[in-house]
Write a protein that holds these residues in place. Structure first.
Motif, PDB file in Angstrom:
ATOM      1  N   HIS A  94     -47.741 -30.788  10.152  1.00  4.64           N
ATOM      2  CA  HIS A  94     -48.417 -31.452  11.271  1.00  4.64           C
ATOM      3  C   HIS A  94     -49.018 -32.771  10.789  1.00  4.64           C
ATOM      4  CE1 HIS A  94     -48.549 -27.286  13.101  1.00  4.64           C
ATOM      5  NE2 HIS A  94     -48.207 -28.008  14.136  1.00  4.64           N
ATOM      6  N   GLU A  96     -51.592 -35.738   9.663  1.00  3.64           N
ATOM      7  CA  GLU A  96     -52.880 -35.807   8.969  1.00  3.64           C
ATOM      8  C   GLU A  96     -53.977 -36.181   9.963  1.00  3.64           C
ATOM      9  OE1 GLU A  96     -53.443 -35.289   5.517  1.00  3.64           O
ATOM     10  OE2 GLU A  96     -51.459 -34.381   5.778  1.00  3.64           O
ATOM     11  N   PRO A 221     -54.496 -28.959  19.117  1.00  4.65           N
ATOM     12  CA  PRO A 221     -55.129 -29.664  17.995  1.00  4.65           C
ATOM     13  C   PRO A 221     -54.192 -29.676  16.781  1.00  4.65           C
ATOM     14  CG  PRO A 221     -56.046 -27.466  18.155  1.00  4.65           C
ATOM     15  CD  PRO A 221     -55.074 -27.609  19.299  1.00  4.65           C
ATOM     16  N   GLY A 222     -53.164 -30.525  16.836  1.00  4.66           N
ATOM     17  CA  GLY A 222     -52.107 -30.486  15.830  1.00  4.66           C
ATOM     18  C   GLY A 222     -52.450 -31.147  14.518  1.00  4.66           C
ATOM     19  N   LYS A 224     -54.786 -32.518  11.126  1.00  2.00           N
ATOM     20  CA  LYS A 224     -55.905 -32.052  10.304  1.00  2.00           C
ATOM     21  C   LYS A 224     -57.217 -32.442  10.961  1.00  2.00           C
ATOM     22  CE  LYS A 224     -54.418 -31.465   5.519  1.00  2.00           C
ATOM     23  NZ  LYS A 224     -54.593 -31.939   4.133  1.00  2.00           N
ATOM     24  N   THR A 226     -58.161 -33.893  14.804  1.00  2.00           N
ATOM     25  CA  THR A 226     -57.621 -34.208  16.127  1.00  2.00           C
ATOM     26  C   THR A 226     -58.731 -34.773  16.994  1.00  2.00           C
ATOM     27  OG1 THR A 226     -56.016 -32.396  15.966  1.00  2.00           O
ATOM     28  CG2 THR A 226     -56.447 -33.290  18.154  1.00  2.00           C
ATOM     29  N   SER A 262     -61.203 -29.936  14.054  1.00  2.00           N
ATOM     30  CA  SER A 262     -60.682 -29.889  12.688  1.00  2.00           C
ATOM     31  C   SER A 262     -59.644 -28.780  12.570  1.00  2.00           C
ATOM     32  CB  SER A 262     -61.822 -29.643  11.697  1.00  2.00           C
ATOM     33  OG  SER A 262     -61.317 -29.296  10.422  1.00  2.00           O
ATOM     34  N   TYR A 263     -58.696 -28.949  11.669  1.00  6.38           N
ATOM     35  CA  TYR A 263     -57.680 -27.918  11.468  1.00  6.38           C
ATOM     36  C   TYR A 263     -58.276 -26.635  10.897  1.00  6.38           C
ATOM     37  CZ  TYR A 263     -57.327 -28.435   6.331  1.00  6.38           C
ATOM     38  OH  TYR A 263     -57.568 -28.420   4.983  1.00  6.38           O
ATOM     39  N   ARG A 266     -58.692 -23.797  13.644  1.00  8.62           N
ATOM     40  CA  ARG A 266     -57.537 -23.201  14.329  1.00  8.62           C
ATOM     41  C   ARG A 266     -56.880 -22.180  13.409  1.00  8.62           C
ATOM     42  NH1 ARG A 266     -54.041 -28.638  13.152  1.00  8.62           N
ATOM     43  NH2 ARG A 266     -52.877 -27.760  11.391  1.00  8.62           N
ATOM     44  N   HIS A 270     -51.199 -25.858   8.663  1.00  6.73           N
ATOM     45  CA  HIS A 270     -50.925 -27.296   8.714  1.00  6.73           C
ATOM     46  C   HIS A 270     -49.493 -27.593   8.260  1.00  6.73           C
ATOM     47  CE1 HIS A 270     -51.512 -31.600   8.481  1.00  6.73           C
ATOM     48  NE2 HIS A 270     -51.148 -31.599   7.211  1.00  6.73           N
ATOM     49  N   ARG A 286     -50.612 -21.157  18.434  1.00 11.25           N
ATOM     50  CA  ARG A 286     -50.798 -22.496  19.016  1.00 11.25           C
ATOM     51  C   ARG A 286     -51.347 -22.384  20.437  1.00 11.25           C
ATOM     52  NH1 ARG A 286     -48.291 -26.895  17.208  1.00 11.25           N
ATOM     53  NH2 ARG A 286     -47.599 -27.453  19.284  1.00 11.25           N
TER      54      ARG A 286
END
Length: 449
Positions: A94, A96, A221-222, A224, A226, A262-263, A266, A270, A286
């Protein structure tokens, strides 16, 4: 204050019987009220079917934000028969950084008697994308096909795709095509974005989408990190999903909202290798991480009619109570059949409200239905109780207050229960006050003069 004269002989007992009969009539009137309730549900279901038909030709709720870089490579794998072969696998990553800037224009369209909320949105996705670190992912590539790297942009409903700009990927301008079954997403667009051999530098990208959809607009939120910014000319947004806006502003003209995710918050990875994460599991993770806004109407007329029906039995019994008090305090008599006719008129109010609200604004439909019901019951009461115009005006004023309170309750959302509870308490107190000196047994002896 002198006490009231006693009720005529045996009237106390007959009054109790009358109260019991009125209670039974009220319960019996729940049958037509339930039938009207079923009719409301049927009409609401028909509305939902009309919405589904309209949505199928325009576009369903859209979900954007899924951007993935796909890097194919060849590796040696042991086959079930014990031999070793070279197979092609894929590594996915995904962005950055992912920034989404969206503007939506909702509108209400009509299909037959029903309203459907649809929207058109322009979305700009931009950020930076770094090639997957194969060593960190424990891949053992024999050959890495840097020239066959591709970028996929997820679009939930391709039927609502109005325009997709070329993907800017570093210095490249890439034309995007619909995804195939071998792509990481089931639906979306994809294009080749070749990488320099051994590259590890983050590459900027950007793409513009113009989409049509309905009901809701959601984001994934794709990245790192978003950052989503959304604005729309809709005064009643319903923010929902896994994350609520960090900042928002809502006015009568529309709203502005911003999410920062933030990743770490979720559940999906990543970067990953093909075969290490089940595709179905990835899609579920997702979907559980999506967030966004629903373009809702606070309460439609079917919901308001259904809410009004919840007060149906209460309002029938309150109206019956007024007529019973009139009987007791004025020494008049009504037959149970007359109570039944009055109750039937109160039930027909809800049927009128439902049918009129499909053709005009709810407030006007409510006023027409309530006015007709009040005129009918008050006119009938004036004749049945032989009270003339004065009595009709009194009954009409009571019913007007009753339906006025109901209309206020239907407009409220958060405090409807509180206001309704206070109203019931006040009505009970009023009945207790008016009947406090009635001799229900009929045995009280008048005080000597």
């Amino acid at each position: 204050m002198a006490p009231l004269s006693p009720l005529p002989p045996h009237t106390g007992g007959s009054a109790i019987l009358k109260i019991v009969a009125i209670g039974i009539l009220g319960v019996c009137l729940m049958i037509p009220l339930t039938l009207v309730w079923i009719l409301v549900a049927e009409r609401s279901q028909r509305r939902d079917e009309a919405v589904t038909e309209t949505v199928s030709s325009i576009g369903k709720a859209q979900t954007v934000g899924g951007v993935v870089l796909d890097l194919p490579y060849e590796t040696l794998e042991r086959l079930p028969n014990g031999t070793t072969a070279t197979v092609t696998r894929h590594a996915y990553v995904h962005p950055e950084q992912l920034t989404i800037e969206a503007t939506a224009t909702p509108e209400i369209r009509h299909r037959s008697l029903y309203e459907v909320i649809v929207y058109r949105t322009t979305v700009r996705l931009k950020g930076t994308m770094a090639p997957p670190d194969l060593a960190r992912l424990n891949a053992a590539p024999v050959t890495v096909h840097w020239d066959r790297a591709a970028t996929t942009v997820e679009i939930a409903d391709l039927r609502g795709t109005l325009a997709v700009s070329p993907l800017t990927f570093g210095d490249l301008q890439v034309t995007l095509e619909p995804t195939t079954d071998t792509a990481v997403f089931a639906k979306g667009v994809r294009g080749l974005t070749p990488l320099a051999a051994g590259s590890s530098t983050a590459i900027p990208f950007a793409v513009d989408l113009t989409l049509a959809g309905s009901d809701a607009l959601r984001f994934v939120p794709g990245g790192k990190a978003t950052d989503v910014r959304l604005g729309a000319g809709w005064p009643d947004p319903g923010f929902n999903g896994a994350f609520l806006p960090t900042t928002r502003s809502i006015t009568a003209d529309g709203f502005q909202a911003r999410w920062q995710v933030s990743y770490l918050a979720r559940s999906f990875p990543h970067a990953w290798l093909e075969g290490t994460v089940d595709r179905g599991t990835m899609q579920l993770q997702r979907s559980q991480a999506t967030f966004g806004v629903s373009f809702v109407q606070p309460v439609d007329h079917y919901q308001k009619t259904e809410r009004a029906l919840k007060y149906g039995l209460l309002f029938i019994l309150l109206t019956f109570t007024v007529f019973l008090l009139w009987e007791l305090l004025r020494n008049l008599r009504l037959h149970p059949v007359q109570y039944l006719l009055i109750g039937a008129a109160l039930v027909v109010f809800y049927l009128l409200l439902l049918s009129l609200a499909e053709h005009m604004p709810f407030a006007i439909a409510y006023g027409v239905a309530a006015g007709a019901t009040i005129a009918l019951v008050a006119g009938y009461a004036a004749s049945a109780l032989a009270t003339g115009v004065r009595g009709a005006l009194g009954i009409g004023a009571w019913l007007s207050a009753l339906y006025g309170v109901l209309f206020v309750l239907l407009q409220l959302e958060d405090v409807a229960l509180l206001v309704g509870s206070v109203f019931v308490f006040v009505m009970l107190a009023l009945v207790m006050f008016l009947t406090r000196r009635i001799d229900w047994s009929g045995a009280r002896v008048p005080e000597p003069v």
